[in-house]
Design an enzyme around this catalytic site. Sequence first.
Site, PDB file in Angstrom:
ATOM      1  N   GLU A  70       0.818  -1.228   0.000  1.00 28.22           N
ATOM      2  CA  GLU A  70       0.000   0.000   0.000  1.00 28.22           C
ATOM      3  C   GLU A  70       0.840   1.259   0.000  1.00 28.22           C
ATOM      4  O   GLU A  70       0.407   2.292  -0.545  1.00 28.22           O
ATOM      5  CB  GLU A  70      -0.961  -0.005   1.192  1.00 28.22           C
ATOM      6  CG  GLU A  70      -2.057  -1.047   1.123  1.00 28.22           C
ATOM      7  CD  GLU A  70      -1.672  -2.410   1.672  1.00 28.22           C
ATOM      8  OE1 GLU A  70      -2.523  -3.316   1.711  1.00 28.22           O
ATOM      9  OE2 GLU A  70      -0.478  -2.572   2.077  1.00 28.22           O
ATOM     10  N   PHE A 132     -11.569  -8.008  13.630  1.00 27.85           N
ATOM     11  CA  PHE A 132     -10.436  -8.367  12.779  1.00 27.85           C
ATOM     12  C   PHE A 132     -10.158  -7.254  11.777  1.00 27.85           C
ATOM     13  O   PHE A 132     -11.048  -6.806  11.063  1.00 27.85           O
ATOM     14  CB  PHE A 132     -10.727  -9.685  12.048  1.00 27.85           C
ATOM     15  CG  PHE A 132      -9.641 -10.098  11.093  1.00 27.85           C
ATOM     16  CD1 PHE A 132      -8.393 -10.480  11.565  1.00 27.85           C
ATOM     17  CD2 PHE A 132      -9.855 -10.086   9.720  1.00 27.85           C
ATOM     18  CE1 PHE A 132      -7.378 -10.848  10.693  1.00 27.85           C
ATOM     19  CE2 PHE A 132      -8.849 -10.454   8.832  1.00 27.85           C
ATOM     20  CZ  PHE A 132      -7.610 -10.844   9.320  1.00 27.85           C
ATOM     21  N   GLN A 133      -8.917  -6.804  11.739  1.00 27.41           N
ATOM     22  CA  GLN A 133      -8.440  -5.735  10.858  1.00 27.41           C
ATOM     23  C   GLN A 133      -9.206  -4.422  11.051  1.00 27.41           C
ATOM     24  O   GLN A 133      -9.327  -3.624  10.123  1.00 27.41           O
ATOM     25  CB  GLN A 133      -8.458  -6.180   9.389  1.00 27.41           C
ATOM     26  CG  GLN A 133      -7.416  -7.254   9.098  1.00 27.41           C
ATOM     27  CD  GLN A 133      -7.196  -7.508   7.624  1.00 27.41           C
ATOM     28  OE1 GLN A 133      -8.090  -7.324   6.801  1.00 27.41           O
ATOM     29  NE2 GLN A 133      -5.998  -7.956   7.269  1.00 27.41           N
ATOM     30  N   LYS A 182     -18.019  -1.673   5.515  1.00 28.40           N
ATOM     31  CA  LYS A 182     -18.386  -2.703   4.549  1.00 28.40           C
ATOM     32  C   LYS A 182     -19.891  -2.728   4.295  1.00 28.40           C
ATOM     33  O   LYS A 182     -20.337  -2.957   3.165  1.00 28.40           O
ATOM     34  CB  LYS A 182     -17.893  -4.062   5.042  1.00 28.40           C
ATOM     35  CG  LYS A 182     -17.840  -5.120   3.951  1.00 28.40           C
ATOM     36  CD  LYS A 182     -17.070  -6.354   4.405  1.00 28.40           C
ATOM     37  CE  LYS A 182     -16.932  -7.351   3.276  1.00 28.40           C
ATOM     38  NZ  LYS A 182     -16.158  -8.547   3.684  1.00 28.40           N
ATOM     39  N   MET A 496      23.942  10.095   2.606  1.00 26.02           N
ATOM     40  CA  MET A 496      23.742  11.377   3.272  1.00 26.02           C
ATOM     41  C   MET A 496      23.995  11.265   4.771  1.00 26.02           C
ATOM     42  O   MET A 496      24.592  12.167   5.386  1.00 26.02           O
ATOM     43  CB  MET A 496      22.333  11.907   3.009  1.00 26.02           C
ATOM     44  CG  MET A 496      22.128  13.340   3.499  1.00 26.02           C
ATOM     45  SD  MET A 496      23.266  14.528   2.738  1.00 26.02           S
ATOM     46  CE  MET A 496      22.459  14.816   1.167  1.00 26.02           C
TER      47      MET A 496
END
Length: 581
Positions: A70, A132-133, A182, A496
Amino acid sequence: MDTVITAPNKTATSTSKPTVSISGSQAVLEALLAENATTIFGYPGGAIMPIYDALYDYTNQIKHILVRHEQGAIHAAQGFARSSGKTGIVFATSGPGATNLVTGLADAMIDSTPLVCITGQVFAHLLGTDAFQEVDVINITTPVTKWNYQITDATEIPHVLAKAFFIAGTGRPGPVLIDITKNAQLQKFEYSGYEKCNHIRSYRPKPIIRKSYIEEAAKVINEAKKPFVIFGQGVILGKAEQELKAFIEKGNFPAAWTVLGLSALPTDHPLNMGMLGMHGNYGPNVLTNECDVLIAVGMRFDDRVTGRLDKYAKQAKVIHLDIDPAEIDKNVQTTVPVWGDCKETLPMLTQLIQPNNHTAWINRFREYAQQEYDVVIQNELNPTSPIMTMGEVIKTLNELTNGDAIVVTDVGQHQMVACRYAKFNQSKSNITSGGAGTMGFGLPAAIGAKFGAPTRTVVAIIGDGGFQMTLQELGTIMQFNVDVKILILNNEFLGMVRQWQQLFHDKRYSFVDITSPNFVQLAKAYHIEANSIKDRNQLKNALQTMLNHKGSYLLEVMVGKENNVFPMVPQGCSVAEIRLQ
């Protein structure tokens, strides 16, 4: 099994628009089509599955790019937005899918990149139960979004998404996140069409232009003996490149750019004096503290530009043109604030300024430029040692692209070298992570940039460290045949950080010596042609082969391990204390 929740039908009246029964997921996609969206970057999952199911029927109308993470999706959407000037679109699922967007949201927020991110969420009745999630993505992302909102009822989808696109793309752009439960994705409702948003009562994209401030600014400018224009990405976001050019040419003003302002003015323009800031050019930094009027256009006086604020341009009157009133007086006290879109304010100011000749003042910049060339640039672009430098790679690339390519950089030494030496003829050509400095940005952003500007050559210049943060997106390049040229400048260090450890920590190199895989074999595992070179006499042909190749190509160039990027303004110093070595 998930059940579809049907919203009650509304009784039609003689004044009602005709309606059709669709799901919330379909409404999402209809909104994207109405906003002329062409490309989505995303990754499916359980909580956003209904939207992906609906997308199955829209694949001939909108393109979906399946990324490998993602974070890759949101950086690709940033690259798309920056190269196209349109709003980037991201899909992700709930929980870890949504939290993987946070770095990109923060990056887009600080760099003013317009995005609409749509995340799936658990069913509304499960919110707050640690399902869940389930993650509270709204509270997590509030500090790093211009606006966010959670939808729990499908009837909200059309007008909320209309607001999302309006907020993301107007005024000072930024990322918006819309979280859709959902049940709302599955819910059927009577859809009466999509109306774009052009007004929100509590949101003013552009401040009211005060003509008295324009007049006052013009008076100060006309009295100036040593005026200096500094400009940032606001010029590009406002599509005001021609207005800026007309302004500086009428007044014969020397001008310099921030990292994100690069390419707003052609690099070979005679009034373009170079780059501001920590690794910027010598003259623009030193003479910031000698000018009598500092005219800032579409930039925010970031600390990497100003150095020590208590020693920054104290002798100058400051005129600040910005669309975001919050930036006025935030870091640098302004003499005359000019609120508004610079595409509108610059022509008003240009009308009132007098043509002028600042030849002696401009020659001061050229004198400093010569000093910088003698001490730094000559050795960087035309080294006499057998070891290749990053600068000579960029110089050779310029010769082959003629300044017409889009250059996407990651973060580190290669980024500063590319910004210093890359040549650009047109706007929206320099794409990098500015305010956040996100390593791993380069590869996915280049993918998005190519989708945003498919007819242009896109070269991703990346260090060996940053490349390994998002190298999984080679899979995206492979699957979608993305014609991106990947140029890895490999110094076998986190360069760097190593430079700072050398200069300011007694060369105590702490965990900056990075071991890398065989990048050529890695690329070939993804069916991407690749090559690696170490010798200078191979450089031009290798770059030409990369650019001529049909399709993606990875070229690794081994460069000096302990080369440093100069000039440099040490942290805690003023811009006038810039070091050449």
